[in-house]
Every structure is written in C-alpha cells, then in structure tokens.
Enzyme design. Sequence first.
Site, PDB file in Angstrom:
ATOM      1  N   ASP A  55     -18.500  -2.578 -18.792  1.00  0.00           N
ATOM      2  CA  ASP A  55     -18.213  -4.013 -19.801  1.00  0.00           C
ATOM      3  C   ASP A  55     -16.730  -3.983 -20.084  1.00  0.00           C
ATOM      4  O   ASP A  55     -16.497  -2.408 -20.414  1.00  0.00           O
ATOM      5  CB  ASP A  55     -18.573  -3.505 -21.465  1.00  0.00           C
ATOM      6  CG  ASP A  55     -18.988  -5.475 -21.751  1.00  0.00           C
ATOM      7  OD1 ASP A  55     -19.160  -5.980 -20.906  1.00  0.00           O
ATOM      8  OD2 ASP A  55     -18.900  -4.980 -23.104  1.00  0.00           O
ATOM      9  N   GLY A 104      -9.752 -13.256 -15.310  1.00  0.00           N
ATOM     10  CA  GLY A 104      -9.345 -13.276 -16.409  1.00  0.00           C
ATOM     11  C   GLY A 104      -7.845 -13.230 -16.916  1.00  0.00           C
ATOM     12  O   GLY A 104      -7.441 -14.064 -17.595  1.00  0.00           O
ATOM     13  N   TYR A 105      -8.221 -12.266 -18.258  1.00  0.00           N
ATOM     14  CA  TYR A 105      -6.627 -12.084 -19.161  1.00  0.00           C
ATOM     15  C   TYR A 105      -5.594 -11.630 -18.197  1.00  0.00           C
ATOM     16  O   TYR A 105      -4.256 -11.208 -18.763  1.00  0.00           O
ATOM     17  CB  TYR A 105      -7.127 -11.447 -20.659  1.00  0.00           C
ATOM     18  CG  TYR A 105      -7.737 -12.108 -21.295  1.00  0.00           C
ATOM     19  CD1 TYR A 105      -7.500 -12.545 -22.193  1.00  0.00           C
ATOM     20  CD2 TYR A 105      -9.090 -11.302 -21.239  1.00  0.00           C
ATOM     21  CE1 TYR A 105      -8.489 -13.594 -22.817  1.00  0.00           C
ATOM     22  CE2 TYR A 105      -9.868 -12.031 -21.664  1.00  0.00           C
ATOM     23  CZ  TYR A 105      -9.274 -13.186 -22.973  1.00  0.00           C
ATOM     24  OH  TYR A 105     -10.359 -13.641 -23.969  1.00  0.00           O
ATOM     25  N   ARG A 125      -9.882   0.023 -15.406  1.00  0.00           N
ATOM     26  CA  ARG A 125     -11.022  -0.034 -15.207  1.00  0.00           C
ATOM     27  C   ARG A 125     -10.945   1.651 -13.350  1.00  0.00           C
ATOM     28  O   ARG A 125     -11.478   2.041 -13.343  1.00  0.00           O
ATOM     29  CB  ARG A 125     -11.231  -1.502 -14.278  1.00  0.00           C
ATOM     30  CG  ARG A 125     -12.677  -1.787 -13.165  1.00  0.00           C
ATOM     31  CD  ARG A 125     -12.987  -2.728 -13.030  1.00  0.00           C
ATOM     32  NE  ARG A 125     -12.944  -4.100 -13.473  1.00  0.00           N
ATOM     33  CZ  ARG A 125     -12.464  -4.264 -14.536  1.00  0.00           C
ATOM     34  NH1 ARG A 125     -11.263  -4.515 -13.870  1.00  0.00           N
ATOM     35  NH2 ARG A 125     -12.642  -5.572 -15.921  1.00  0.00           N
TER      36      ARG A 125
HETATM   37  P1  IMP Z   1     -17.311  -8.622 -19.473  1.00  0.00           P
HETATM   38  O1  IMP Z   1     -17.715  -9.095 -20.282  1.00  0.00           O
HETATM   39  O2  IMP Z   1     -16.483  -7.058 -19.232  1.00  0.00           O
HETATM   40  O3  IMP Z   1     -17.297  -9.110 -17.708  1.00  0.00           O
HETATM   41  O4  IMP Z   1     -16.046  -8.796 -19.343  1.00  0.00           O
HETATM   42  C1  IMP Z   1     -14.992  -9.749 -20.162  1.00  0.00           C
HETATM   43  C2  IMP Z   1     -13.495 -10.941 -20.429  1.00  0.00           C
HETATM   44  O5  IMP Z   1     -12.733  -9.652 -20.247  1.00  0.00           O
HETATM   45  C3  IMP Z   1     -13.849 -11.319 -18.536  1.00  0.00           C
HETATM   46  O6  IMP Z   1     -14.498 -12.030 -18.398  1.00  0.00           O
HETATM   47  C4  IMP Z   1     -12.262 -11.189 -18.925  1.00  0.00           C
HETATM   48  O7  IMP Z   1     -11.473 -12.405 -18.946  1.00  0.00           O
HETATM   49  C5  IMP Z   1     -11.519 -10.482 -18.990  1.00  0.00           C
HETATM   50  N1  IMP Z   1     -11.593  -9.005 -18.324  1.00  0.00           N
HETATM   51  C6  IMP Z   1     -11.827  -7.809 -17.496  1.00  0.00           C
HETATM   52  N2  IMP Z   1     -11.423  -6.969 -17.188  1.00  0.00           N
HETATM   53  C7  IMP Z   1     -10.128  -7.170 -17.041  1.00  0.00           C
HETATM   54  C8  IMP Z   1      -9.520  -7.482 -16.023  1.00  0.00           C
HETATM   55  O8  IMP Z   1      -9.532  -6.106 -15.185  1.00  0.00           O
HETATM   56  N3  IMP Z   1      -8.548  -8.152 -16.637  1.00  0.00           N
HETATM   57  C9  IMP Z   1      -8.040  -8.833 -17.018  1.00  0.00           C
HETATM   58  N4  IMP Z   1      -9.714  -9.249 -17.971  1.00  0.00           N
HETATM   59  C10 IMP Z   1     -10.368  -8.566 -17.982  1.00  0.00           C
END
Ligand code: IMP
Length: 198
Positions: A69, A150-151, A178
């Site tokens: 997460d 994502g961001y 990550r």
């Molecule tokens: P999750 O709940 O772990 O799936 O991640 C939450 C949100 O964080 C995702 O929907 C992405 O918008 C953002 N996110 C997670 N990892 C990354 C990344 O490596 N780069 C940019 N956005 C990320």
Amino acid sequence: MNKLIFATNNENKVAEIKSIIGDLFNVVSLKDSGIEKDIPEPHETLEENASEKSWTIYNLTGENCFSEDTGLETEALNGEPGVKSARYAGEGRSFTDNIQKLLTLLNGVENRKARFRTVISLIIDGQEHLFSGSCEGHIGLEPKGEKGFGYDPVFIPVGDTRTFAEMSLEDKNIYSHRKKATAQLLSFLSQYGKKMYQ
Ligand code: IMP
C-alpha cells in the site's frame, strides 16, 4: 522458480516490482492467478491496508503472497492525501482529478515538500513480515511527463529536477519508495530461501 502472488490489480505496480525482483521469484499478479477480486482498503494506516490485502489473498489461496500500500504525504496538508491517495477526489474519480485536487489545495502554498511511502506485507508459510520504503521530494506547480502512473506527473524526488513521469522506470527506481521497500523484501526472501534449503 518460487511463486509469489502479488495481491494487486494495479498492472503498473506489477511491472515496477517485476523489474526490481527480476528472475529471482516468479511474481504473479491476481489476474494471472485467475483471481478476480477487488480488495478493500478500509483502514487509517498503510500498514493495516497492506496487511488486510495480503491476508485476504493468503486465506483465499493458501499460497505465499505479498501486497503493498502506498500513499503520498504532503507536509503542508498534514500528510494528505496519505491513505486516501487512490480516491482523493472521490470514489471512482481519475488520476487527473486527484492531481488537480492536490494542486488546487497547494495553490499559493510555499511549502511543497512531500514524500511517497510504501508498506509491503509478505505472508510466507503463514507468517506475516512488513517492509517499508519512502522517497522524499516535492510537488511541482503543474503536471509534467507521460510515463508512470498516479501522482508521478507532479512528484519531483530530492536529487533530481524531473518528475517521476518524465523518467524511465530504471531512473524512477533510483529514487523510488517502492524500490526501497522491495529491496528489503528481496533481501529477506533471499535469506529465507537460504535457511529453507540448508
Ligand atoms: P494504493 O492504495 O497503494 O494502490 O495507492 C494509492 C494511490 O497512490 C494510487 O492510486 C496512485 O494514485 C498513488 N500511487 C501509488 N504508488 C505511486 C507511485 O509510485 N507513483 C505515483 N503515484 C502512486
């Protein structure tokens, strides 16, 4: 090769983690395991959400698995969007909407410091192990770049002037949250594997 189910439906995350783990383990996504399941993220911390995702899949399959997460935490917004990163602009909204909300809230704000934080929950032989990694940086004034997800278009890591979305995966991995969490996972797995075959 040892199989490890990655409890995610996010194919971008699968590609990133496979690029880090390489041939050491056979990382298999939920889709490739034939599992169609939307796993909820109902908790207030990344640790609890990661844990819930991996136990859900372990209880379903009985196979070794891991989940992760990730949240983007901005200093001026008291750590937001944090665990709400995926649905910051509301349920079912796009990444562009989430980015837009973040940029609007930071409009005119001088302190743009932010960090990504990833928590990995591994369940191996019925035991859970947690790993984490973070990446410090800041939020740009506007989205830049087409890569990543994502961001990524608004996050600039310390040590670079490009957003994650302007970098190849290889370059993102120099800094990435990550990557750091996965490196810990890998080091644990290789020690664990050695113990098992002694
Ligand atoms: P999750 O709940 O772990 O799936 O991640 C939450 C949100 O964080 C995702 O929907 C992405 O918008 C953002 N996110 C997670 N990892 C990354 C990344 O490596 N780069 C940019 N956005 C990320």
